[in-house]
Design an enzyme around this catalytic site. Structure first.
Site, PDB file in Angstrom:
ATOM      1  N   THR A  58     -17.191   0.152   2.750  1.00 41.02           N
ATOM      2  CA  THR A  58     -15.833   0.580   3.050  1.00 41.02           C
ATOM      3  C   THR A  58     -15.775   2.097   2.987  1.00 41.02           C
ATOM      4  OG1 THR A  58     -15.060   0.623   0.743  1.00 41.02           O
ATOM      5  CG2 THR A  58     -14.978  -1.497   1.879  1.00 41.02           C
ATOM      6  N   LYS A  97     -12.832   0.588 -13.932  1.00 35.40           N
ATOM      7  CA  LYS A  97     -13.137  -0.791 -13.564  1.00 35.40           C
ATOM      8  C   LYS A  97     -13.519  -1.620 -14.784  1.00 35.40           C
ATOM      9  CE  LYS A  97     -12.062  -0.786  -9.274  1.00 35.40           C
ATOM     10  NZ  LYS A  97     -10.954  -1.643  -8.799  1.00 35.40           N
ATOM     11  N   VAL A 107       1.746   1.038  -6.757  1.00 35.64           N
ATOM     12  CA  VAL A 107       1.684   0.049  -7.829  1.00 35.64           C
ATOM     13  C   VAL A 107       1.390   0.703  -9.175  1.00 35.64           C
ATOM     14  CG1 VAL A 107       1.130  -1.969  -6.451  1.00 35.64           C
ATOM     15  CG2 VAL A 107      -0.710  -0.436  -7.167  1.00 35.64           C
ATOM     16  N   ASP A 138       0.859  -1.192   0.000  1.00 41.94           N
ATOM     17  CA  ASP A 138       0.000   0.000   0.000  1.00 41.94           C
ATOM     18  C   ASP A 138       0.891   1.237   0.000  1.00 41.94           C
ATOM     19  OD1 ASP A 138      -2.134   2.003   0.740  1.00 41.94           O
ATOM     20  OD2 ASP A 138      -3.288   0.166   1.076  1.00 41.94           O
ATOM     21  N   ALA A 151     -19.342  -4.153  -0.754  1.00 43.82           N
ATOM     22  CA  ALA A 151     -19.044  -4.076   0.677  1.00 43.82           C
ATOM     23  C   ALA A 151     -19.091  -2.625   1.137  1.00 43.82           C
ATOM     24  CB  ALA A 151     -17.676  -4.666   0.975  1.00 43.82           C
ATOM     25  N   ASN A 200      -5.832  -5.406  -5.928  1.00 45.45           N
ATOM     26  CA  ASN A 200      -6.950  -4.736  -5.264  1.00 45.45           C
ATOM     27  C   ASN A 200      -6.836  -3.216  -5.183  1.00 45.45           C
ATOM     28  OD1 ASN A 200      -9.257  -4.619  -3.163  1.00 45.45           O
ATOM     29  ND2 ASN A 200      -7.502  -3.786  -2.035  1.00 45.45           N
ATOM     30  N   TYR A 232     -14.872   6.331 -12.498  1.00 43.28           N
ATOM     31  CA  TYR A 232     -14.591   5.101 -11.762  1.00 43.28           C
ATOM     32  C   TYR A 232     -15.034   3.872 -12.559  1.00 43.28           C
ATOM     33  CZ  TYR A 232     -14.747   1.583  -8.035  1.00 43.28           C
ATOM     34  OH  TYR A 232     -14.570   0.448  -7.275  1.00 43.28           O
TER      35      TYR A 232
END
Length: 285
Positions: free
Chosen positions: A197, A167, A73, A46, A195, A99, A163
């Site tokens: 988050t 994706k 990354v 991260d 989820a 991820n 976004y």
């Protein structure tokens, strides 16, 4: 069935070396912990140094094995070094959970260049670079699993143009890399999780389903990183803790017009007489 459950719960990733990007918080944090609990040796990555070191401390305190790598990354060299670190520390690279991502919601009327560039660099390059470097190592090993994390937003959601576009690129990465992977003993799939988050803080979706906690999504990642997932390749798995499904891979429809389409008028006639009747709505809901 009872016997299969016992096998599935018995350190099904024992000894595997797996990199998890975006492991400093949220879903990545939950994935890293669950993989370690299943016996994997985890390289948690991260840009958030405190977050990624925190998850490593939790894993080690629980008797697991993990190391932290701090870096972006979305940087070609950093992504390569991340994969090499896994091989150096653990002797192999058995899996990559791709991820790392950021999210923002905005109308196209309100977007600006800086925000669009940031989300594209992190979500697209930050998925493509690790996958490329992992693929090279895994091809030499003749084994490995790459799990990209996409989103149902790539099918279409209001306020998610930037976004959702990124994706969609991750889903396309999955399809394309999977075709290259099969001949090298590598599996490439994607997970589209739902989820609650920091990226998706809304508790309830429009379809009335309450968003689960990140740890409720993690079992799907453990399964997809394990031998139990068998020959699954090139698939997008949708999971919200309550329902599990596969996304139909994109394809051109079998209904085709092949005659009298050499002119604009002929194309218009083809749409009016045939193709308009096959049009499907877009959007996730």
């Amino acid at each position: 069935m009872a016997e299969r459950r016992d096998v599935m719960n018995n350190k099904m990733l024992d000894g595997r070396a797996i990199v998890v990007t975006g492991a400093g918080a949220g879903l990545g944090h939950a994935y890293a912990r669950a993989l370690a609990e299943a016996g994997a040796r985890v390289v948690a990555s991260d840009v958030n140094a405190d977050g990624v070191r925190g998850v490593v401390e939790e894993i080690v305190a629980g008797g697991g094995t993990a190391i932290a790598c701090v870096g972006s990354v979305a940087d070609w060299d950093s992504a390569e070094e991340l994969m090499r670190t896994c091989v150096k520390e653990f002797g192999s690279l058995d899996g990559l959970v791709n991820n790392a991502a950021v999210q923002h919601a905005a109308s196209p009327l309100d977007e600006n260049e800086a925000r669009v560039r940031r989300i594209v660099e992190i979500n697209v390059l930050g998925s493509l670079f690790p996958a490329m470097h992992a693929f090279r190592i895994m091809a030499a090993q003749r084994r490995g699993k790459i799990l990209n994390v996409t989103s149902g937003a790539h099918i279409g959601l209001p306020g998610m143009v930037a976004y959702g576009t990124t994706k969609g690129a991750v889903a396309s990465l999955t399809y394309n890399l999977a075709l290259e992977a099969a001949q090298h003993g590598i599996q490439v799939n994607a997970l589209a999780p739902v989820a609650q988050t920091a990226m998706s803080p809304v508790e309830d979706r429009k379809d009335g389903v309450t968003r689960p906690r990140p740890e409720q999504i993690a079992p799907a990642v453990v399964y997809l990183m394990s031998d139990a997932s068998g020959s699954l390749n090139g698939q997008v798995v949708r999971y919200d803790g309550r329902s599990l499904s596969l996304l139909d891979p994109p394809h051109f429809r079998t209904t085709r017009v092949t005659e009298d389409i050499a002119t604009t008028e002929g194309i218009a006639q083809a749409f009016d007489s045939v193709l308009f009747g096959t049009v499907a709505p877009v959007g996730l809901y």
